[in-house]
Design a protein around this motif. Structure first.
Motif, PDB file in Angstrom:
ATOM      1  N   GLU A 175       0.824  -1.206   0.000  1.00 22.23           N
ATOM      2  CA  GLU A 175       0.000   0.000   0.000  1.00 22.23           C
ATOM      3  C   GLU A 175       0.864   1.263   0.000  1.00 22.23           C
ATOM      4  O   GLU A 175       0.565   2.233  -0.706  1.00 22.23           O
ATOM      5  N   LYS A 176       1.933   1.279   0.788  1.00 19.37           N
ATOM      6  CA  LYS A 176       2.855   2.426   0.837  1.00 19.37           C
ATOM      7  C   LYS A 176       3.553   2.597  -0.511  1.00 19.37           C
ATOM      8  O   LYS A 176       3.624   3.715  -1.041  1.00 19.37           O
ATOM      9  N   LEU A 177       4.081   1.506  -1.061  1.00 20.84           N
ATOM     10  CA  LEU A 177       4.748   1.587  -2.361  1.00 20.84           C
ATOM     11  C   LEU A 177       3.768   2.094  -3.428  1.00 20.84           C
ATOM     12  O   LEU A 177       4.086   3.007  -4.191  1.00 20.84           O
ATOM     13  N   TYR A 178       2.593   1.519  -3.479  1.00 21.16           N
ATOM     14  CA  TYR A 178       1.598   1.847  -4.505  1.00 21.16           C
ATOM     15  C   TYR A 178       1.154   3.308  -4.394  1.00 21.16           C
ATOM     16  O   TYR A 178       1.014   3.999  -5.403  1.00 21.16           O
ATOM     17  N   ALA A 179       0.957   3.774  -3.161  1.00 20.65           N
ATOM     18  CA  ALA A 179       0.502   5.156  -2.950  1.00 20.65           C
ATOM     19  C   ALA A 179       1.561   6.176  -3.368  1.00 20.65           C
ATOM     20  O   ALA A 179       1.216   7.313  -3.721  1.00 20.65           O
ATOM     21  N   ASP A 180       2.826   5.796  -3.345  1.00 13.10           N
ATOM     22  CA  ASP A 180       3.907   6.733  -3.646  1.00 13.10           C
ATOM     23  C   ASP A 180       4.542   6.532  -5.025  1.00 13.10           C
ATOM     24  O   ASP A 180       5.617   7.061  -5.305  1.00 13.10           O
ATOM     25  N   LEU A 181       3.889   5.766  -5.916  1.00 16.27           N
ATOM     26  CA  LEU A 181       4.462   5.515  -7.232  1.00 16.27           C
ATOM     27  C   LEU A 181       4.671   6.800  -8.032  1.00 16.27           C
ATOM     28  O   LEU A 181       5.640   6.915  -8.779  1.00 16.27           O
ATOM     29  N   ASP A 182       3.773   7.779  -7.864  1.00 15.71           N
ATOM     30  CA  ASP A 182       3.936   9.030  -8.608  1.00 15.71           C
ATOM     31  C   ASP A 182       5.174   9.792  -8.149  1.00 15.71           C
ATOM     32  O   ASP A 182       5.829  10.456  -8.949  1.00 15.71           O
ATOM     33  N   ARG A 183       5.529   9.684  -6.870  1.00 11.61           N
ATOM     34  CA  ARG A 183       6.730  10.359  -6.341  1.00 11.61           C
ATOM     35  C   ARG A 183       7.986   9.544  -6.552  1.00 11.61           C
ATOM     36  O   ARG A 183       9.087  10.063  -6.476  1.00 11.61           O
ATOM     37  N   HIS A 184       7.834   8.226  -6.751  1.00  8.98           N
ATOM     38  CA  HIS A 184       8.983   7.327  -6.912  1.00  8.98           C
ATOM     39  C   HIS A 184       8.778   6.439  -8.141  1.00  8.98           C
ATOM     40  O   HIS A 184       8.466   5.256  -8.015  1.00  8.98           O
ATOM     41  N   PRO A 185       8.969   6.969  -9.341  1.00  8.53           N
ATOM     42  CA  PRO A 185       8.767   6.150 -10.546  1.00  8.53           C
ATOM     43  C   PRO A 185       9.698   4.937 -10.590  1.00  8.53           C
ATOM     44  O   PRO A 185       9.357   3.923 -11.197  1.00  8.53           O
ATOM     45  N   GLU A 186      10.824   5.009  -9.917  1.00 10.67           N
ATOM     46  CA  GLU A 186      11.736   3.855  -9.867  1.00 10.67           C
ATOM     47  C   GLU A 186      11.119   2.703  -9.085  1.00 10.67           C
ATOM     48  O   GLU A 186      11.416   1.542  -9.354  1.00 10.67           O
ATOM     49  N   TRP A 187      10.244   2.998  -8.131  1.00  9.94           N
ATOM     50  CA  TRP A 187       9.545   1.936  -7.402  1.00  9.94           C
ATOM     51  C   TRP A 187       8.601   1.202  -8.352  1.00  9.94           C
ATOM     52  O   TRP A 187       8.514  -0.019  -8.324  1.00  9.94           O
ATOM     53  N   GLU A 188       7.904   1.948  -9.184  1.00  4.07           N
ATOM     54  CA  GLU A 188       6.996   1.325 -10.154  1.00  4.07           C
ATOM     55  C   GLU A 188       7.780   0.458 -11.138  1.00  4.07           C
ATOM     56  O   GLU A 188       7.367  -0.648 -11.473  1.00  4.07           O
ATOM     57  N   GLU A 189       8.922   0.970 -11.572  1.00  6.48           N
ATOM     58  CA  GLU A 189       9.785   0.229 -12.498  1.00  6.48           C
ATOM     59  C   GLU A 189      10.156  -1.134 -11.892  1.00  6.48           C
ATOM     60  O   GLU A 189      10.042  -2.164 -12.549  1.00  6.48           O
ATOM     61  N   LEU A 190      10.557  -1.137 -10.624  1.00  4.38           N
ATOM     62  CA  LEU A 190      10.936  -2.389  -9.962  1.00  4.38           C
ATOM     63  C   LEU A 190       9.711  -3.269  -9.706  1.00  4.38           C
ATOM     64  O   LEU A 190       9.734  -4.469  -9.990  1.00  4.38           O
ATOM     65  N   LEU A 191       8.638  -2.693  -9.194  1.00  5.53           N
ATOM     66  CA  LEU A 191       7.434  -3.485  -8.904  1.00  5.53           C
ATOM     67  C   LEU A 191       6.924  -4.218 -10.135  1.00  5.53           C
ATOM     68  O   LEU A 191       6.544  -5.386 -10.055  1.00  5.53           O
ATOM     69  N   LYS A 192       6.924  -3.553 -11.274  1.00  6.33           N
ATOM     70  CA  LYS A 192       6.402  -4.163 -12.501  1.00  6.33           C
ATOM     71  C   LYS A 192       7.225  -5.371 -12.944  1.00  6.33           C
ATOM     72  O   LYS A 192       6.737  -6.200 -13.697  1.00  6.33           O
ATOM     73  N   LEU A 193       8.465  -5.476 -12.462  1.00  7.54           N
ATOM     74  CA  LEU A 193       9.330  -6.598 -12.826  1.00  7.54           C
ATOM     75  C   LEU A 193       9.278  -7.738 -11.808  1.00  7.54           C
ATOM     76  O   LEU A 193       9.782  -8.827 -12.066  1.00  7.54           O
ATOM     77  N   CYS A 194       8.671  -7.487 -10.656  1.00  8.66           N
ATOM     78  CA  CYS A 194       8.589  -8.512  -9.606  1.00  8.66           C
ATOM     79  C   CYS A 194       7.420  -9.455  -9.861  1.00  8.66           C
ATOM     80  O   CYS A 194       6.341  -9.026 -10.249  1.00  8.66           O
ATOM     81  N   ASP A 195       7.660 -10.725  -9.605  1.00 10.04           N
ATOM     82  CA  ASP A 195       6.586 -11.708  -9.673  1.00 10.04           C
ATOM     83  C   ASP A 195       5.894 -11.839  -8.323  1.00 10.04           C
ATOM     84  O   ASP A 195       4.671 -11.937  -8.248  1.00 10.04           O
ATOM     85  N   MET A 196       6.705 -11.857  -7.259  1.00  6.79           N
ATOM     86  CA  MET A 196       6.178 -11.972  -5.907  1.00  6.79           C
ATOM     87  C   MET A 196       6.896 -10.985  -5.007  1.00  6.79           C
ATOM     88  O   MET A 196       8.066 -10.678  -5.212  1.00  6.79           O
TER      89      MET A 196
END
Length: 170
Positions: A106-127
């Motif tokens: 929830e914290k990662l998802y809520a801050d994706l706009d401030r941390h585009p690198e988090w989205e980049e990593l999350l999209k590559l994770c399977d679990m």
């Protein structure tokens, strides 16, 4: 150009850091400082050693037994860009990505706009195993996690639904 990453270490074949035989990459640096952490040596952002993503991938290519790469820590999302590059190259080899974080989904998802690198990593994770380790909720009976508050999430489904979706391994 090689992508630099600061590590605490690597376990070349692990069966406790996700499903199957995995290469576990322990990133260096962690802001969470969980009481009872079994990787306290990874907290110092200046500790460990610097290497390159390419060097890690070369080591992974030597081992035909591994099913995937596990990103652990420290906190992988502190070095999200380098971890995403590692994940991208590992996926190109047919490996899956299992990631640990002290942040909640929830914290990662809520801050994706401030941390585009988090989205980049999350999209590559399977679990994703999310949430801080809580000593009072520690259990040795849990698969791939240390405390009962932590969840094993199916990241593609979680991103698609915009909410945490448990993995089949939870």
């Amino acid at each position: 150009m090689s992508t630099k990453i600061r590590l605490a270490g690597i376990i070349r074949e692990s069966i406790v850091d996700g499903p199957g035989i995995r290469m576990t990459v322990f990133t260096q640096g962690c802001p969470h400082h969980c009481k009872g952490c079994h990787n306290e040596q990874t907290w110092d952002f200046d500790g460990g050693y610097e290497t390159t993503v390419e060097r890690i991938i070369e080591e992974a290519k030597k081992d035909k037994l591994i099913k995937g790469i596990t990103l652990s820590g420290g906190e992988p999302f502190i070095q999200a860009h380098a971890c995403a590059e590692l994940a991208r190259q590992a996926k190109a080899m047919g490996l899956d990505i299992f990631c640990y974080t002290g942040y909640t989904f929830e914290k990662l998802y809520a801050d994706l706009d401030r941390h585009p690198e988090w989205e980049e990593l999350l999209k590559l994770c399977d679990m994703l195993v999310d949430g801080p380790f809580i000593l009072e909720e520690k259990s040795l009976m849990l698969h791939f996690r240390g405390s009962k508050n932590q969840r094993i999430l199916d990241v593609p489904k979680s991103l698609a639904e915009g909410r945490a979706v448990l993995s089949e391994y939870h």
